[in-house]
Design an enzyme around this catalytic site. Sequence first.
Site, PDB file in Angstrom:
ATOM      1  N   LYS A  44       1.652   9.014   5.018  1.00 51.83           N
ATOM      2  CA  LYS A  44       0.429   8.701   5.770  1.00 51.83           C
ATOM      3  C   LYS A  44       0.727   8.570   7.252  1.00 51.83           C
ATOM      4  O   LYS A  44      -0.012   9.095   8.103  1.00 51.83           O
ATOM      5  CB  LYS A  44      -0.190   7.400   5.243  1.00 51.83           C
ATOM      6  CG  LYS A  44      -0.793   7.484   3.854  1.00 51.83           C
ATOM      7  CD  LYS A  44      -1.282   6.119   3.391  1.00 51.83           C
ATOM      8  CE  LYS A  44      -1.891   6.183   1.999  1.00 51.83           C
ATOM      9  NZ  LYS A  44      -2.325   4.860   1.506  1.00 51.83           N
ATOM     10  N   GLN A  88      -1.928  -1.809   1.529  1.00 51.02           N
ATOM     11  CA  GLN A  88      -1.461  -0.974   0.425  1.00 51.02           C
ATOM     12  C   GLN A  88      -1.567  -1.724  -0.899  1.00 51.02           C
ATOM     13  O   GLN A  88      -1.083  -2.845  -1.039  1.00 51.02           O
ATOM     14  CB  GLN A  88      -0.015  -0.540   0.670  1.00 51.02           C
ATOM     15  CG  GLN A  88       0.561   0.378  -0.386  1.00 51.02           C
ATOM     16  CD  GLN A  88      -0.103   1.756  -0.392  1.00 51.02           C
ATOM     17  OE1 GLN A  88      -0.707   2.173   0.586  1.00 51.02           O
ATOM     18  NE2 GLN A  88       0.030   2.452  -1.498  1.00 51.02           N
ATOM     19  N   ASP A 111      -9.889   2.231   3.731  1.00 52.64           N
ATOM     20  CA  ASP A 111      -9.757   2.462   2.287  1.00 52.64           C
ATOM     21  C   ASP A 111     -11.117   2.468   1.588  1.00 52.64           C
ATOM     22  O   ASP A 111     -11.224   2.886   0.438  1.00 52.64           O
ATOM     23  CB  ASP A 111      -8.866   1.389   1.654  1.00 52.64           C
ATOM     24  CG  ASP A 111      -7.556   1.958   1.137  1.00 52.64           C
ATOM     25  OD1 ASP A 111      -7.389   3.193   1.127  1.00 52.64           O
ATOM     26  OD2 ASP A 111      -6.694   1.159   0.721  1.00 52.64           O
TER      27      ASP A 111
END
Length: 281
Positions: A44, A88, A111
């Site tokens: 990422k 995460q 997200d």
Amino acid sequence: MQGAPLAARLRAEVAEEVRELGGLGLVTVQVGEDPASTIYLRLKHEAAQEAGIASDDRKVPEDISEEDLLALVSELNADEDVDGILVQLPLPPQFDEERIIRAIDPVKDVDGLHPFNAGELYLGRPRLVPATPLGIMALLAEHRIRLEGAEAVVVGRSDIVGKPIAHLLLQANATVTICHSRTADLARYTLEADVLVVAVGSPEVVTADMVKQGAAVVDVGINRTENGLAGDVAPAVADVAAFLTPVPGGVGPMTIAMLLQNTVKAARFRRGLLAFPKAGR
């Protein structure tokens, strides 16, 4: 349906938008040292930096207190140089994931998991949506897969893939069925699917005899097995389906590209270039 060529094109578009906006900031937060998460986050950040996005990976020890993790999220919320925040997942079991996700400013929630963004998607007003479902929709559009009036079946009901892709397909006027681990006679449903999305995280759950001739099949899974990487869909499905995403190289590259797009979108929301409801702030 190869994801890499489309993802490369989208990442180039993101790079151009970043130049126009004068720079963006993305911060990821990793609790502990899960090897798979570390690899994924590295990819990422490499993609973000290639697109000109200033990215920072905040690694914190697994024994950090929940209050200290919340304080870090609050600090990032207040940082004007940060356009996007990604914590995460999964977090270690001692953390209340819902509490941590709720603490993220919805306008920085790249997200798309904050209840405000999830609710807007449910109501047909998508703001920031999880990257993998967005990538799936982009792949289907790229290959001109007809969704209006189509029978779409989603196997898996996770908050990050199954539920949001079901809503996006519904908003594209598909007739949507969601299957899951408690579904009796899964093949009964998958055999009716014009568009089949499989996201369960278990190798080769869907086999060729479970797929309608000429269907478009999206395999979201990537599983490590004794024989190497395997998707949630058996390779023999390629003999039946008209379209099938490869594993790897299908949905994975699209997820990263759409995360970058979400970061650009968050920056546009924050700068008043796109409207973001104040109720979510």
